[in-house]
Design a protein around this motif. Structure first.
Motif, PDB file in Angstrom:
ATOM      1  N   THR A  80      -6.521  -1.356  10.056  1.00  0.00           N
ATOM      2  CA  THR A  80      -5.463  -1.873   9.178  1.00  0.00           C
ATOM      3  C   THR A  80      -4.496  -0.784   8.727  1.00  0.00           C
ATOM      4  O   THR A  80      -3.607  -1.058   7.928  1.00  0.00           O
ATOM      5  CB  THR A  80      -6.081  -2.559   7.944  1.00  0.00           C
ATOM      6  OG1 THR A  80      -7.048  -1.690   7.341  1.00  0.00           O
ATOM      7  CG2 THR A  80      -6.783  -3.849   8.344  1.00  0.00           C
ATOM      8  N   GLY A  81      -4.652   0.431   9.226  1.00  0.00           N
ATOM      9  CA  GLY A  81      -3.686   1.491   8.950  1.00  0.00           C
ATOM     10  C   GLY A  81      -3.901   2.226   7.647  1.00  0.00           C
ATOM     11  O   GLY A  81      -3.009   2.944   7.188  1.00  0.00           O
ATOM     12  N   LYS A  82      -5.066   2.091   7.039  1.00  0.00           N
ATOM     13  CA  LYS A  82      -5.318   2.718   5.730  1.00  0.00           C
ATOM     14  C   LYS A  82      -5.141   4.232   5.791  1.00  0.00           C
ATOM     15  O   LYS A  82      -4.379   4.825   5.017  1.00  0.00           O
ATOM     16  CB  LYS A  82      -6.743   2.403   5.255  1.00  0.00           C
ATOM     17  CG  LYS A  82      -7.100   0.944   5.193  1.00  0.00           C
ATOM     18  CD  LYS A  82      -8.513   0.718   4.705  1.00  0.00           C
ATOM     19  CE  LYS A  82      -9.576   1.366   5.559  1.00  0.00           C
ATOM     20  NZ  LYS A  82      -9.664   0.782   6.918  1.00  0.00           N
ATOM     21  N   THR A  83      -5.848   4.870   6.725  1.00  0.00           N
ATOM     22  CA  THR A  83      -5.795   6.331   6.840  1.00  0.00           C
ATOM     23  C   THR A  83      -4.479   6.777   7.464  1.00  0.00           C
ATOM     24  O   THR A  83      -3.865   7.745   7.010  1.00  0.00           O
ATOM     25  CB  THR A  83      -6.976   6.829   7.690  1.00  0.00           C
ATOM     26  OG1 THR A  83      -8.194   6.367   7.114  1.00  0.00           O
ATOM     27  CG2 THR A  83      -6.991   8.349   7.742  1.00  0.00           C
ATOM     28  N   TYR A  84      -4.042   6.079   8.489  1.00  0.00           N
ATOM     29  CA  TYR A  84      -2.826   6.444   9.209  1.00  0.00           C
ATOM     30  C   TYR A  84      -1.624   6.496   8.272  1.00  0.00           C
ATOM     31  O   TYR A  84      -0.863   7.466   8.253  1.00  0.00           O
ATOM     32  CB  TYR A  84      -2.596   5.421  10.322  1.00  0.00           C
ATOM     33  CG  TYR A  84      -1.516   5.782  11.304  1.00  0.00           C
ATOM     34  CD1 TYR A  84      -1.768   6.665  12.346  1.00  0.00           C
ATOM     35  CD2 TYR A  84      -0.245   5.227  11.209  1.00  0.00           C
ATOM     36  CE1 TYR A  84      -0.783   6.990  13.260  1.00  0.00           C
ATOM     37  CE2 TYR A  84       0.742   5.534  12.117  1.00  0.00           C
ATOM     38  CZ  TYR A  84       0.469   6.425  13.152  1.00  0.00           C
ATOM     39  OH  TYR A  84       1.456   6.744  14.047  1.00  0.00           O
ATOM     40  N   TYR A  86       0.828  -1.206   0.000  1.00  0.00           N
ATOM     41  CA  TYR A  86       0.000   0.000   0.000  1.00  0.00           C
ATOM     42  C   TYR A  86       0.863   1.257   0.000  1.00  0.00           C
ATOM     43  O   TYR A  86       0.650   2.179  -0.795  1.00  0.00           O
ATOM     44  CB  TYR A  86      -0.899  -0.055   1.235  1.00  0.00           C
ATOM     45  CG  TYR A  86      -1.802   1.129   1.474  1.00  0.00           C
ATOM     46  CD1 TYR A  86      -2.697   1.586   0.506  1.00  0.00           C
ATOM     47  CD2 TYR A  86      -1.798   1.768   2.720  1.00  0.00           C
ATOM     48  CE1 TYR A  86      -3.557   2.643   0.768  1.00  0.00           C
ATOM     49  CE2 TYR A  86      -2.650   2.830   2.989  1.00  0.00           C
ATOM     50  CZ  TYR A  86      -3.526   3.265   2.007  1.00  0.00           C
ATOM     51  OH  TYR A  86      -4.372   4.315   2.262  1.00  0.00           O
ATOM     52  N   VAL A  87       1.856   1.299   0.869  1.00  0.00           N
ATOM     53  CA  VAL A  87       2.728   2.469   0.949  1.00  0.00           C
ATOM     54  C   VAL A  87       3.492   2.657  -0.362  1.00  0.00           C
ATOM     55  O   VAL A  87       3.632   3.781  -0.863  1.00  0.00           O
ATOM     56  CB  VAL A  87       3.700   2.349   2.141  1.00  0.00           C
ATOM     57  CG1 VAL A  87       4.751   3.461   2.097  1.00  0.00           C
ATOM     58  CG2 VAL A  87       2.926   2.409   3.449  1.00  0.00           C
ATOM     59  N   ARG A  88       3.980   1.575  -0.931  1.00  0.00           N
ATOM     60  CA  ARG A  88       4.649   1.678  -2.228  1.00  0.00           C
ATOM     61  C   ARG A  88       3.698   2.256  -3.273  1.00  0.00           C
ATOM     62  O   ARG A  88       4.087   3.106  -4.085  1.00  0.00           O
ATOM     63  CB  ARG A  88       5.130   0.296  -2.680  1.00  0.00           C
ATOM     64  CG  ARG A  88       6.333  -0.241  -1.912  1.00  0.00           C
ATOM     65  CD  ARG A  88       6.752  -1.590  -2.485  1.00  0.00           C
ATOM     66  NE  ARG A  88       7.838  -2.181  -1.743  1.00  0.00           N
ATOM     67  CZ  ARG A  88       9.130  -1.925  -1.948  1.00  0.00           C
ATOM     68  NH1 ARG A  88       9.480  -1.056  -2.883  1.00  0.00           N
ATOM     69  NH2 ARG A  88      10.066  -2.518  -1.227  1.00  0.00           N
TER      70      ARG A  88
END
Length: 336
Positions: free
Chosen positions: A157-161, A139-141
């Motif tokens: 799951t850290g989507k927004t963060y 996702y970050v990539r």
């Protein structure tokens, strides 16, 4: 200085012991944690036994589990050597990611180089953020390499963060001139009535999760100043109509609560030099019955466009309390 593997001793046919020596005893103390709680977390997760012997750790277990534990210990020790502090999340992330990337080394310098081969790290003013699962890493990539990306999956799951962290990183490095964070002002199954105060007072309760994420990455006074200068904007989705968002990092959070028309309106705000991230959870739609979610519509219509990234998360990617993943799995399994 590298960790040394001194000996490997067979205890039974399946169980072996590997003795590791650590060059800096002070860092070893931090690695073990108060009352060896970090070692206990690794032992529980990987089904191994780790014993302290002076400046050495004996890792005991079956080959696969023992090698993973050694890799995790190496990765955590590298963090300490780099001046990082460890918390339970770092341990969990190292375990999920399979241990150290020692063979490639940690990426340094401009984040836009896309972490060629090394660890995925997001630098902000207050902390260094690392993905804790393979899905988060992908996702970050995608956020760094695509002008439009979607992050879809359950809560926690850290989507927004991670999206806000990438936005802050790109802002700090000068790749964008401003950060724009938005979400639909939809109540989660309740009717709160009329809220007192001016427009900001009325919408701030809906925007609070975005403020929380920003304050995790930037000093509070700097956040306030950047908001005052409108270099950071936090606004309801309805306020986006008619705008062209250029040279900005734009995040739409809780996109499952945008209608199809709102989603189209928002997506067409994308301007030159901007990047846009859409995050949402298809299981938490708060729209009135019969109203189509804009997130569902966007998936259906845009899924085949190569330059748009869709990233999906499951309960296995939850990085909140371990019970959250079990709660999500229980609800997903309920077909009634």
């Amino acid at each position: 200085m590298a960790i040394s593997a001194l000996t490997q001793t067979p205890l039974t046919e399946d169980v072996h012991e590997t003795l590791l020596e650590f060059p800096d005893n002070r860092l070893l103390i931090d690695l073990c944690g108060e009352f060896d709680r970090n070692l206990a977390q690794i032992e529980h997760a990987l089904s191994v036994q780790i014993l302290r012997r002076g400046n050495q750790l004996a890792v005991i277990g079956e080959d696969g589990a023992r090698e993973r534990a050694i890799s995790v210990l190496e990765g955590l020790y590298q963090k300490l050597e780099a001046g990082r502090e460890l918390d339970a999340g770092d341990i969990d992330g190292e375990i999920r990611m399979g241990g150290s990337d020692a063979e490639t080394g940690a990426r340094r310098g401009d984040q836009m180089e896309l972490f060629k081969g090394g660890r995925v790290e997001i630098k902000t003013r207050k902390k260094l953020v690392e993905p804790r699962t393979e899905a988060q890493k992908a996702y970050v990539r995608a956020l760094f390499s695509n002008e439009l990306a979607f992050g879809i999956g359950p809560a926690g799951t850290g989507k927004t963060y991670l999206a806000v962290a990438v936005g802050v990183s790109m802002f700090i490095e000068g790749h964008v001139d401003r950060i724009i964070l938005s979400r639909p002002a939809v109540e989660a199954g309740e009717r709160l009535g009329f809220l007192p105060g001016d427009m900001k007072d009325k919408v701030d309760p809906y925007m609070q999760p975005l403020y929380d994420a920003l304050n995790d990455f930037l000093p509070g006074k700097q956040v306030a100043k950047l908001i005052e200068e409108k270099r950071i904007e936090i606004a309801p989705l309805a306020f986006m109509r008619g705008r062209t968002l250029s040279n900005a990092f734009v995040v739409l959070d809780e996109a499952q609560n945008a209608t199809a028309m709102q989603m189209k309106m928002f997506l067409t705000r994308l301007g030159e030099g901007s990047r846009m991230v859409i995050t949402g959870d298809r299981s938490q739609v708060d729209l009135p019955r019969g109203v189509t979610s804009g997130l569902h519509d966007a998936e259906r219509l845009l899924g085949r466009i190569d330059s748009i990234a869709f990233n999906y998360f499951t309960a296995k990617d939850v990085v909140r309390h371990p019970l959250v993943a079990k709660i999500i799995e229980a609800y997903d399994a309920d077909v009634t």
